[in-house]
Structures are given as structure tokens and as C-alpha cells.
Design a protein around this motif. Structure first.
Motif, PDB file in Angstrom:
ATOM      1  N   LYS A 147       0.838  -1.202   0.000  1.00  0.00           N
ATOM      2  CA  LYS A 147       0.000   0.000   0.000  1.00  0.00           C
ATOM      3  C   LYS A 147       0.870   1.248   0.000  1.00  0.00           C
ATOM      4  O   LYS A 147       1.828   1.359   0.767  1.00  0.00           O
ATOM      5  CB  LYS A 147      -0.905   0.000   1.233  1.00  0.00           C
ATOM      6  N   THR A 148       0.522   2.183  -0.861  1.00  0.00           N
ATOM      7  CA  THR A 148       1.198   3.469  -0.948  1.00  0.00           C
ATOM      8  C   THR A 148       0.225   4.559  -0.527  1.00  0.00           C
ATOM      9  O   THR A 148      -0.880   4.645  -1.077  1.00  0.00           O
ATOM     10  CB  THR A 148       1.682   3.742  -2.387  1.00  0.00           C
ATOM     11  N   GLU A 149       0.612   5.361   0.440  1.00  0.00           N
ATOM     12  CA  GLU A 149      -0.243   6.456   0.879  1.00  0.00           C
ATOM     13  C   GLU A 149      -0.158   7.618  -0.106  1.00  0.00           C
ATOM     14  O   GLU A 149       0.848   7.810  -0.779  1.00  0.00           O
ATOM     15  CB  GLU A 149       0.166   6.927   2.273  1.00  0.00           C
ATOM     16  N   GLY A 150      -1.222   8.405  -0.171  1.00  0.00           N
ATOM     17  CA  GLY A 150      -1.240   9.557  -1.051  1.00  0.00           C
ATOM     18  C   GLY A 150      -2.652  10.104  -1.152  1.00  0.00           C
ATOM     19  O   GLY A 150      -3.553   9.688  -0.424  1.00  0.00           O
ATOM     20  N   LYS A 151      -2.839  11.022  -2.077  1.00  0.00           N
ATOM     21  CA  LYS A 151      -4.164  11.607  -2.245  1.00  0.00           C
ATOM     22  C   LYS A 151      -5.077  10.630  -2.982  1.00  0.00           C
ATOM     23  O   LYS A 151      -4.649   9.837  -3.804  1.00  0.00           O
ATOM     24  CB  LYS A 151      -4.067  12.940  -2.981  1.00  0.00           C
ATOM     25  N   GLY A 152      -6.356  10.719  -2.628  1.00  0.00           N
ATOM     26  CA  GLY A 152      -7.325   9.817  -3.213  1.00  0.00           C
ATOM     27  C   GLY A 152      -7.925  10.352  -4.502  1.00  0.00           C
ATOM     28  O   GLY A 152      -7.624  11.472  -4.912  1.00  0.00           O
ATOM     29  N   PRO A 153      -8.761   9.544  -5.129  1.00  0.00           N
ATOM     30  CA  PRO A 153      -9.165   8.200  -4.706  1.00  0.00           C
ATOM     31  C   PRO A 153      -8.019   7.209  -4.810  1.00  0.00           C
ATOM     32  O   PRO A 153      -7.105   7.391  -5.610  1.00  0.00           O
ATOM     33  CB  PRO A 153     -10.284   7.853  -5.703  1.00  0.00           C
ATOM     34  N   THR A 154      -8.066   6.172  -3.978  1.00  0.00           N
ATOM     35  CA  THR A 154      -7.042   5.143  -4.024  1.00  0.00           C
ATOM     36  C   THR A 154      -7.167   4.346  -5.313  1.00  0.00           C
ATOM     37  O   THR A 154      -8.253   3.902  -5.682  1.00  0.00           O
ATOM     38  CB  THR A 154      -7.182   4.182  -2.829  1.00  0.00           C
ATOM     39  N   ILE A 155      -6.049   4.185  -6.015  1.00  0.00           N
ATOM     40  CA  ILE A 155      -6.015   3.354  -7.216  1.00  0.00           C
ATOM     41  C   ILE A 155      -5.746   1.913  -6.773  1.00  0.00           C
ATOM     42  O   ILE A 155      -4.733   1.628  -6.145  1.00  0.00           O
ATOM     43  CB  ILE A 155      -4.933   3.834  -8.191  1.00  0.00           C
ATOM     44  N   VAL A 162       3.247  -3.011 -11.098  1.00  0.00           N
ATOM     45  CA  VAL A 162       4.413  -2.283 -10.583  1.00  0.00           C
ATOM     46  C   VAL A 162       4.604  -0.959 -11.320  1.00  0.00           C
ATOM     47  O   VAL A 162       4.926   0.076 -10.710  1.00  0.00           O
ATOM     48  CB  VAL A 162       5.670  -3.162 -10.683  1.00  0.00           C
ATOM     49  N   ALA A 163       4.405  -0.970 -12.634  1.00  0.00           N
ATOM     50  CA  ALA A 163       4.561   0.263 -13.408  1.00  0.00           C
ATOM     51  C   ALA A 163       3.512   1.301 -13.019  1.00  0.00           C
ATOM     52  O   ALA A 163       3.822   2.492 -12.892  1.00  0.00           O
ATOM     53  CB  ALA A 163       4.473  -0.046 -14.897  1.00  0.00           C
ATOM     54  N   LEU A 164       2.282   0.853 -12.807  1.00  0.00           N
ATOM     55  CA  LEU A 164       1.232   1.800 -12.430  1.00  0.00           C
ATOM     56  C   LEU A 164       1.469   2.327 -11.020  1.00  0.00           C
ATOM     57  O   LEU A 164       1.199   3.503 -10.734  1.00  0.00           O
ATOM     58  CB  LEU A 164      -0.142   1.136 -12.526  1.00  0.00           C
ATOM     59  N   GLU A 165       1.996   1.485 -10.144  1.00  0.00           N
ATOM     60  CA  GLU A 165       2.340   1.940  -8.799  1.00  0.00           C
ATOM     61  C   GLU A 165       3.406   3.036  -8.865  1.00  0.00           C
ATOM     62  O   GLU A 165       3.302   4.063  -8.159  1.00  0.00           O
ATOM     63  CB  GLU A 165       2.855   0.764  -7.973  1.00  0.00           C
ATOM     64  N   ALA A 166       4.423   2.846  -9.686  1.00  0.00           N
ATOM     65  CA  ALA A 166       5.484   3.852  -9.816  1.00  0.00           C
ATOM     66  C   ALA A 166       4.914   5.171 -10.331  1.00  0.00           C
ATOM     67  O   ALA A 166       5.291   6.251  -9.857  1.00  0.00           O
ATOM     68  CB  ALA A 166       6.574   3.335 -10.752  1.00  0.00           C
ATOM     69  N   TRP A 167       4.005   5.068 -11.292  1.00  0.00           N
ATOM     70  CA  TRP A 167       3.360   6.280 -11.816  1.00  0.00           C
ATOM     71  C   TRP A 167       2.546   6.960 -10.717  1.00  0.00           C
ATOM     72  O   TRP A 167       2.597   8.191 -10.563  1.00  0.00           O
ATOM     73  CB  TRP A 167       2.463   5.906 -13.000  1.00  0.00           C
ATOM     74  N   ALA A 168       1.782   6.189  -9.947  1.00  0.00           N
ATOM     75  CA  ALA A 168       0.956   6.757  -8.880  1.00  0.00           C
ATOM     76  C   ALA A 168       1.829   7.451  -7.829  1.00  0.00           C
ATOM     77  O   ALA A 168       1.490   8.541  -7.343  1.00  0.00           O
ATOM     78  CB  ALA A 168       0.107   5.659  -8.234  1.00  0.00           C
ATOM     79  N   LYS A 169       2.940   6.825  -7.483  1.00  0.00           N
ATOM     80  CA  LYS A 169       3.854   7.443  -6.507  1.00  0.00           C
ATOM     81  C   LYS A 169       4.364   8.777  -7.022  1.00  0.00           C
ATOM     82  O   LYS A 169       4.445   9.762  -6.272  1.00  0.00           O
ATOM     83  CB  LYS A 169       5.023   6.500  -6.230  1.00  0.00           C
ATOM     84  N   ALA A 170       4.723   8.812  -8.294  1.00  0.00           N
ATOM     85  CA  ALA A 170       5.226  10.057  -8.881  1.00  0.00           C
ATOM     86  C   ALA A 170       4.163  11.146  -8.868  1.00  0.00           C
ATOM     87  O   ALA A 170       4.483  12.340  -8.805  1.00  0.00           O
ATOM     88  CB  ALA A 170       5.718   9.807 -10.308  1.00  0.00           C
ATOM     89  N   GLN A 171       2.896  10.736  -8.924  1.00  0.00           N
ATOM     90  CA  GLN A 171       1.780  11.683  -8.900  1.00  0.00           C
ATOM     91  C   GLN A 171       1.316  11.995  -7.484  1.00  0.00           C
ATOM     92  O   GLN A 171       0.403  12.808  -7.296  1.00  0.00           O
ATOM     93  CB  GLN A 171       0.601  11.106  -9.691  1.00  0.00           C
ATOM     94  N   GLY A 172       1.902  11.324  -6.496  1.00  0.00           N
ATOM     95  CA  GLY A 172       1.498  11.529  -5.113  1.00  0.00           C
ATOM     96  C   GLY A 172       0.145  10.935  -4.782  1.00  0.00           C
ATOM     97  O   GLY A 172      -0.555  11.396  -3.873  1.00  0.00           O
TER      98      GLY A 172
END
Length: 249
Positions: free
Chosen positions: A19-27, A43-53
Motif C-alpha cells: 500500500k502506498t499512501e497519497g491523495k485519493g481516490p485510491t487506485i 508495478v509500473a502503475l504503482e510507480a506512476w501513482a507514486k510520482a503523482q502523489g
């Protein structure tokens, strides 16, 4: 590298998740049959989501990856229960679901079960009802007799070891079909499908598009893409569609 955690569900299963915390909605990423949360798309989508916060969660169904249980003991309803446990226990607030192959079926089941939580949907080569329309419909009389007699049949796979298809998987699938009754998706929805997909034909993607009801639903066909849908261009397409859905929520 994010640490893997484990959720003990009310059904007695131990579900591995990251789980990666950040702004919602949760992907929320839902993997395909016999795939796991370490797959390229997840994994690729997780990396993108992290970069987007952005908040992101990926997990393994029971019998998959690092979660408890054996694959051959599982069925569509079990993995739906796992998905519900993850959403109800680990995620606060709205969810944008991204489902790949069998995960597309799971995404549709989740949207039907938690319409107040799921606010957006992206599927990749979605395979709803494949146990009935794919496996059972494609079995010969001899295979159907073997399934009844032995409790399973073995099918070759282009992506993994042979698939052991159990009688329970087929029978449980019939309890979780989504294309036999109205399916209302009152949210932005984007279906992605490769034209060279030999596991899920383009006709199935069109059938899904025609079946669901909603005001903001689109199907994008990617010429030349196969069922994996995981080369660099396909990964960028997934990210683009998630951005589109996020903007329309």
C-alpha cells in the motif's frame, strides 16, 4: 521498494499487499488469473501513482503470489471475497479500480458490490464470465466428462504452466456471472483491449461495452497489442486512461 504487508481476512486467508499512501481516490490494481502483484502492469502503475502523489494498492488473491492457499483450491467467488476484504479493511474513501484480464471481471464484481465506493474503472483485456464463455463453452464432450469424473482438466497456457481448471472454478463462476443480468456502471469507465489478444477476443470487449449501462463508458482498441498489454506504449496508455478517469471523477 515498498514493504509487503499481510491482511488476515474473516475467511481465514492471509492476503499479501503493498500500500502506498497519497491523495485519493485510491487506485486499486486487480491482477489476472495466476498473475500476482509483482506483474509489470501493477508495478509500473504503482510507480506512476507514486510520482503523482496518489494512493495506490496492489495485492495477491489467495492462491496467488505471496498470499496463503493453493491456486487449485480457489475460485472467482473466493477472489471476490479477497477483493472486498482489501477494500473494506485497507482503503478509506473512494476507489478507482484498474483490473487486468480476470481482474477486469473482479473489477466489475466490485463495482456491483460496492457502488458507493468505486468511483472510476479502467480494465485491460477484461475477461468477465470467462469460466463459462471461454473454458466451459470451449470444452469438448470428453473434457466435460473428465471434469465431472476427475474434478479437473489440465489446459496448456501460453503464459505460464498448464492451467488446472477445477469443477469448482466452473461451478462457482456461474454464481458470479456479470453478463447475464443488467450491470449499471454509474462512473467514468474505460475499457482497453488489444487487437492481437488471443486469450480475450475483441468481440468479447465489444460484448462487454454493449452490455454495461452508463453515461461515460468508452472502449479503446490498441492495434497490435496482445493479452499481456505491457510494452512501454501499452503501459503509457494505461496511465493515460487512469488520468482521464481521475479527471472525470
Amino acid at each position: 521498494m515498498s514493504d509487503t504487508q499481510f491482511l488476515e481476512t474473516a475467511m481465514g486467508r492471509r492476503i499479501a499487499y503493498v500500500k502506498t499512501e497519497g491523495k485519493g481516490p485510491t487506485i486499486l490494481f486487480l491482477s489476472g488469473l495466476k498473475s500476482d502483484m509483482e506483474g509489470t502492469k501493477a508495478v509500473a502503475l504503482e510507480a506512476w501513482a507514486k510520482a503523482q502523489g496518489r494512493a495506490f494498492l496492489r495485492f495477491d488473491y489467495s492462491g496467488h503470489g505471496q498470499s496463503s492457499g493453493d491456486f487449485t483450491d480457489g475460485a472467482i467467488g473466493d477472489w471476490h471475497e479477497d477483493t472486498l476484504a482489501v477494500v473494506d479493511t485497507l482503503i478509506d474513501g473512494p476507489v478507482l479500480v484498474v483490473g487486468s484480464s480476470m481482474g477486469g471481471w473482479q473489477a466489475l464484481l466490485l463495482a456491483r458490490a460496492r457502488p458507493g465506493r468505486v468511483v472510476g474503472l479502467v480494465t485491460i483485456a477484461a475477461a468477465p464470465d470467462f469460466t463459462e464463455d471461454g473454458y466451459w463453452a470451449g470444452f469438448s464432450d470428453a473434457q466435460k466428462a473428465e471434469l465431472e469424473r476427475e474434478g479437473f482438466v489440465s489446459l496448456p497456457s501460453d503464459y505460464d504452466d498448464d492451467y488446472i481448471i477445477t469443477r469448482r472454478l466452473i461451478e462457482d463462476g456461474r454464481d458470479n456471472l456479470v453478463l447475464r443480468s443488467p450491470l449499471i456502471l454509474d462512473m467514468p469507465v474505460r475499457f482497453l483491449q488489444g487487437t492481437e489478444d488471443t486469450a480475450v477476443p475483441t468481440a468479447q470487449a465489444v460484448k462487454l461495452l454493449e452490455h454495461v449501462e452508463g453515461d461515460d463508458i468508452r472502449l479503446t482498441l490498441v492495434k497490435g497489442a496482445d493479452h499481456r498489454f505491457s510494452d512501454d506504449e501499452c503501459l503509457r496508455t494505461i496511465q493515460k486512461m487512469v488520468k482521464v478517469v481521475l479527471a472525470r471523477i
